[in-house]
Design an enzyme around this catalytic site. Structure first.
Site, mmCIF file in Angstrom:
data_model
loop_
_atom_site.group_PDB
_atom_site.id
_atom_site.type_symbol
_atom_site.label_atom_id
_atom_site.label_comp_id
_atom_site.label_asym_id
_atom_site.label_seq_id
_atom_site.Cartn_x
_atom_site.Cartn_y
_atom_site.Cartn_z
ATOM 1 N N SER A 1 52.056 49.127 39.845
ATOM 2 C CA SER A 1 51.968 50.544 40.194
ATOM 3 C C SER A 1 51.270 50.767 41.524
ATOM 4 O O SER A 1 50.266 50.132 41.835
ATOM 5 C CB SER A 1 51.218 51.309 39.112
ATOM 6 O OG SER A 1 52.066 51.647 38.063
ATOM 7 N N HIS B 1 48.716 58.156 40.018
ATOM 8 C CA HIS B 1 48.340 57.860 38.632
ATOM 9 C C HIS B 1 47.374 56.677 38.512
ATOM 10 O O HIS B 1 46.858 56.404 37.428
ATOM 11 C CB HIS B 1 49.589 57.639 37.768
ATOM 12 C CG HIS B 1 50.237 56.302 37.910
ATOM 13 N ND1 HIS B 1 51.423 56.110 38.583
ATOM 14 C CD2 HIS B 1 49.888 55.078 37.438
ATOM 15 C CE1 HIS B 1 51.761 54.836 38.521
ATOM 16 N NE2 HIS B 1 50.844 54.189 37.831
ATOM 17 N N ASP C 1 53.826 61.588 42.565
ATOM 18 C CA ASP C 1 52.931 60.473 42.216
ATOM 19 C C ASP C 1 52.593 59.699 43.490
ATOM 20 O O ASP C 1 53.131 58.625 43.760
ATOM 21 C CB ASP C 1 53.618 59.573 41.184
ATOM 22 C CG ASP C 1 52.679 58.524 40.611
ATOM 23 O OD1 ASP C 1 51.459 58.616 40.859
ATOM 24 O OD2 ASP C 1 53.167 57.612 39.908
#
Length: 417
Positions: free
Chosen positions: A353, A203, A257
């Site tokens: 992230s 992502h 992901d």
């Protein structure tokens, strides 16, 4: 790590500025020095940690396999397939690759505590991912056995002090942590698997961030403003073709992901730049185990990026608990896991992230740090009963190795199922 927008939980990179760890108690495990063996085995030691029966001696690099029936270690008889066997063994133990292999003679090198030999079924070798499936006890008349050196990983090269409390981390403590920068701004974290491959979250690369010439990987520093870190360009990004938000922007499914970043040239490995290990084949997460997440993300939900790399120790939460109605209500899929405290207070946040969730273990006699998770998503930051959600790296071992093998010469954005 994630935002809650319009009632929907989305990855942190849905916003332009993102960065490290929520404020709270920050701790560090002590560094452990080198020991004689790299071991992975399905035996149980005194700490009940599952081990896999493959060893590489740090003394002479001999490869040894445990004979569960006899309770002894055996050498692996040399064959024409030594290169393939060495590579398979290293990968199975969580190393990225075998660097070299050679033959030793038991008459000159000695048995050194081993008893007998295993031979490899070379016909079945190309069709397995597990060495134990293709070996059997044999005589090995020539007495020549396989030795191999795997790419080292998961070890610090500098002594570090234990940290208790909310201080910044120090240089060399997490040498596999990198910063992924777009137009010079930190956007995501990542983990070095080797000098030229970084594992991160898919992502981090939405459509608006796919001009690869604007990406840089920053390594070898803990301060974002450090003039001493190294920045390298990106040659390719390989993302998982099953990451649904790239196919349907309205999808709320965050499985798969995961992405690999291939650098334009390898980073030099130093005291401050080192690869992390992958989980060993078949290695399971241990519910309740306390591991470490690191990053430069926001130190509060609506706070600013951390200028210096942060770290937090959080326990793994079982998927049964995390899928409960008070937590995420069946949003945690099999290839994800949660980590954090039910009461909140310590968590990953926006900008973390793609960064590493690492656990130290003793499945080798030299304790090593393994990349068990990738910071993926969550609701808010450090909220009660809303822990961070991570991509479970152990479920993507084959994807990682296949992507590296297939796309080592690729450039641009590439997808791999």
């Amino acid at each position: 790590m994630a935002q809650k927008e319009g009632g929907r939980t989305v990855p942190c990179c849905s916003r332009p500025k993102v960065a490290a760890l929520t404020a709270g108690t920050l701790l560090l495990l002590t560094a452990i020095g080198a020991a004689s063996w790299a071991i992975v085995a399905v035996l149980l030691r005194s700490d009940q940690e599952p081990l896999y029966p493959v060893q590489v001696s740090s003394a002479d690099a001999r490869l040894m396999v445990f004979d569960k029936t006899e309770g002894t270690w055996r050498l692996l008889c040399s064959s024409r397939s030594n290169a393939r066997v060495a590579g398979l063994s290293c990968v199975e133990m969580g190393f990225l690759r075998a660097l070299t292999h050679s033959e030793l003679d038991v008459r000159t090198a000695g048995a050194n505590g081993t008893s007998g030999f295993f031979c490899v079924d070379e016909g079945r070798l190309p069709h397995t991912q597990r060495l134990l499936e293709v070996i059997s006890v044999c005589d090995c008349p020539r007495g020549r056995f396989l030795a191999t050196i795997c790419q080292d990983c998961g070890r610090r090269k500098l002594p570090v002090d234990r940290i208790v409390g909310g201080r910044d981390t120090s240089l060399g403590r997490w040498p596999w942590q990198v910063s992924l920068r777009y137009d010079g701004a930190h956007l995501c974290g990542g983990s070095l698997l080797s000098g030229d491959w970084v594992l991160t979250a898919a992502h981090c690369f939405p459509e608006r961030n796919r001009v690869l010439s604007r990406w840089r990987v920053f390594a070898g520093a803990v301060a974002q403003a450090s003039p001493h870190g190294l920045q390298l360009a990106v040659q390719a990004v390989v993302y998982h073709g099953g990451y649904l938000p790239f196919r349907d922007p309205n999808s709320e499914e965050n499985s798969n992901d995961i992405a690999l970043v291939h650098l334009s040239s390898p980073l030099p490995l130093t005291e401050y730049i080192q690869p992390v290990c992958l989980p060993a084949a078949g290695q399971a997460l241990v519910d309740g185990k306390i591991c470490t997440v690191t990053g430069w993300g926001n130190t509060q939900y609506y706070g600013q990026q951390a200028g210096v790399l942060q770290e937090a120790r959080v326990p793994i939460i079982s998927n049964d608990v995390c899928n409960g109605a008070d937590f995420y209500g069946n949003q945690i899929k099999p290839k994800m896991f949660c980590a954090g405290y039910p009461e909140g207070g310590i968590d990953a946040c926006q900008g973390d992230s793609g960064g590493p969730f690492v656990c130290e273990d003793s499945i080798s006699r030299t304790p090593r740090w393994r990349l068990c998770g990738i910071v993926s998503w969550g609701t808010g930051c450090a909220l009660a009963q809303k822990p961070g959600v991570y991509t479970k790296v152990s479920d993507f071992r084959e994807w990682i190795f296949q992507a590296i093998k297939t796309h080592s010469e690729a450039s641009g954005m590439v997808t791999q199922l």
